[in-house]
Write a protein that holds these residues in place. Sequence first.
Motif, PDB file in Angstrom:
ATOM      1  N   VAL A 146      11.134   6.132  15.424  1.00 38.82           N
ATOM      2  CA  VAL A 146      11.593   5.024  14.587  1.00 38.82           C
ATOM      3  C   VAL A 146      11.646   5.521  13.154  1.00 38.82           C
ATOM      4  O   VAL A 146      10.828   6.336  12.747  1.00 38.82           O
ATOM      5  CB  VAL A 146      10.610   3.838  14.713  1.00 38.82           C
ATOM      6  N   ASN A 147      12.575   5.004  12.397  1.00 39.98           N
ATOM      7  CA  ASN A 147      12.680   5.400  11.002  1.00 39.98           C
ATOM      8  C   ASN A 147      11.595   4.662  10.206  1.00 39.98           C
ATOM      9  O   ASN A 147      11.884   3.823   9.350  1.00 39.98           O
ATOM     10  CB  ASN A 147      14.077   5.089  10.473  1.00 39.98           C
ATOM     11  N   PHE A 148      10.361   4.975  10.501  1.00 42.62           N
ATOM     12  CA  PHE A 148       9.203   4.258   9.968  1.00 42.62           C
ATOM     13  C   PHE A 148       9.078   4.422   8.458  1.00 42.62           C
ATOM     14  O   PHE A 148       8.708   3.473   7.768  1.00 42.62           O
ATOM     15  CB  PHE A 148       7.939   4.767  10.668  1.00 42.62           C
ATOM     16  N   LEU A 149       9.391   5.574   7.937  1.00 42.37           N
ATOM     17  CA  LEU A 149       9.274   5.810   6.499  1.00 42.37           C
ATOM     18  C   LEU A 149      10.206   4.882   5.717  1.00 42.37           C
ATOM     19  O   LEU A 149       9.809   4.312   4.699  1.00 42.37           O
ATOM     20  CB  LEU A 149       9.577   7.271   6.171  1.00 42.37           C
ATOM     21  N   THR A 150      11.417   4.676   6.213  1.00 34.72           N
ATOM     22  CA  THR A 150      12.346   3.766   5.553  1.00 34.72           C
ATOM     23  C   THR A 150      11.799   2.343   5.563  1.00 34.72           C
ATOM     24  O   THR A 150      11.861   1.637   4.554  1.00 34.72           O
ATOM     25  CB  THR A 150      13.720   3.798   6.246  1.00 34.72           C
ATOM     26  N   TYR A 151      11.274   1.906   6.698  1.00 32.57           N
ATOM     27  CA  TYR A 151      10.693   0.566   6.793  1.00 32.57           C
ATOM     28  C   TYR A 151       9.517   0.419   5.826  1.00 32.57           C
ATOM     29  O   TYR A 151       9.357  -0.605   5.169  1.00 32.57           O
ATOM     30  CB  TYR A 151      10.217   0.270   8.213  1.00 32.57           C
ATOM     31  N   TYR A 152       8.716   1.435   5.757  1.00 31.50           N
ATOM     32  CA  TYR A 152       7.536   1.416   4.883  1.00 31.50           C
ATOM     33  C   TYR A 152       7.948   1.336   3.413  1.00 31.50           C
ATOM     34  O   TYR A 152       7.406   0.530   2.645  1.00 31.50           O
ATOM     35  CB  TYR A 152       6.694   2.663   5.156  1.00 31.50           C
ATOM     36  N   LEU A 153       8.925   2.143   3.022  1.00 34.88           N
ATOM     37  CA  LEU A 153       9.401   2.119   1.637  1.00 34.88           C
ATOM     38  C   LEU A 153      10.080   0.792   1.298  1.00 34.88           C
ATOM     39  O   LEU A 153       9.922   0.277   0.189  1.00 34.88           O
ATOM     40  CB  LEU A 153      10.342   3.294   1.379  1.00 34.88           C
ATOM     41  N   ASN A 154      10.824   0.220   2.245  1.00 37.14           N
ATOM     42  CA  ASN A 154      11.431  -1.090   2.023  1.00 37.14           C
ATOM     43  C   ASN A 154      10.358  -2.161   1.806  1.00 37.14           C
ATOM     44  O   ASN A 154      10.519  -3.039   0.961  1.00 37.14           O
ATOM     45  CB  ASN A 154      12.321  -1.485   3.197  1.00 37.14           C
TER      46      ASN A 154
END
Length: 127
Positions: free
Chosen positions: A70-78
């Motif tokens: 999952v693109n977890f880093l993008t979700y976290y930064l959002n």
Amino acid sequence: MLTKSYKTKIRIQHSVLFVVLLVIGLTMLVPFFWTLSSSLKYDREIFEYPIKWIPEVLRWSNYEEVWTRVNFLTYYLNTIKLSLIVTIGQVVTCSLAAYSFAKMDYPGRDKIFLCYLATMMVPCMPS
């Protein structure tokens, strides 16, 4: 001067209150520990009965899979960006409103303040 029996009674009440709050606090930690334990298990082990709080094999690769699948880093930064924007917006608008209610006198101020407080007390429902 407090009597010795009154001090004893207060001490007992405080002890009982401490035990009750400790039990409530530990009860609220159970879901956290279950989640942490489940994050280190295979899928099939999560809902086994009886619950095994410590899995036989710790599966640390679950965390690696989350970051790669999952693109977890993008979700976290959002999430961080949105939290910062909302917090800054709340601080600015609440500061302006607080200044207005504290320093200015105008017709209907108390009614507006009551409505403002009422809207803060209504819980936000997720959509």
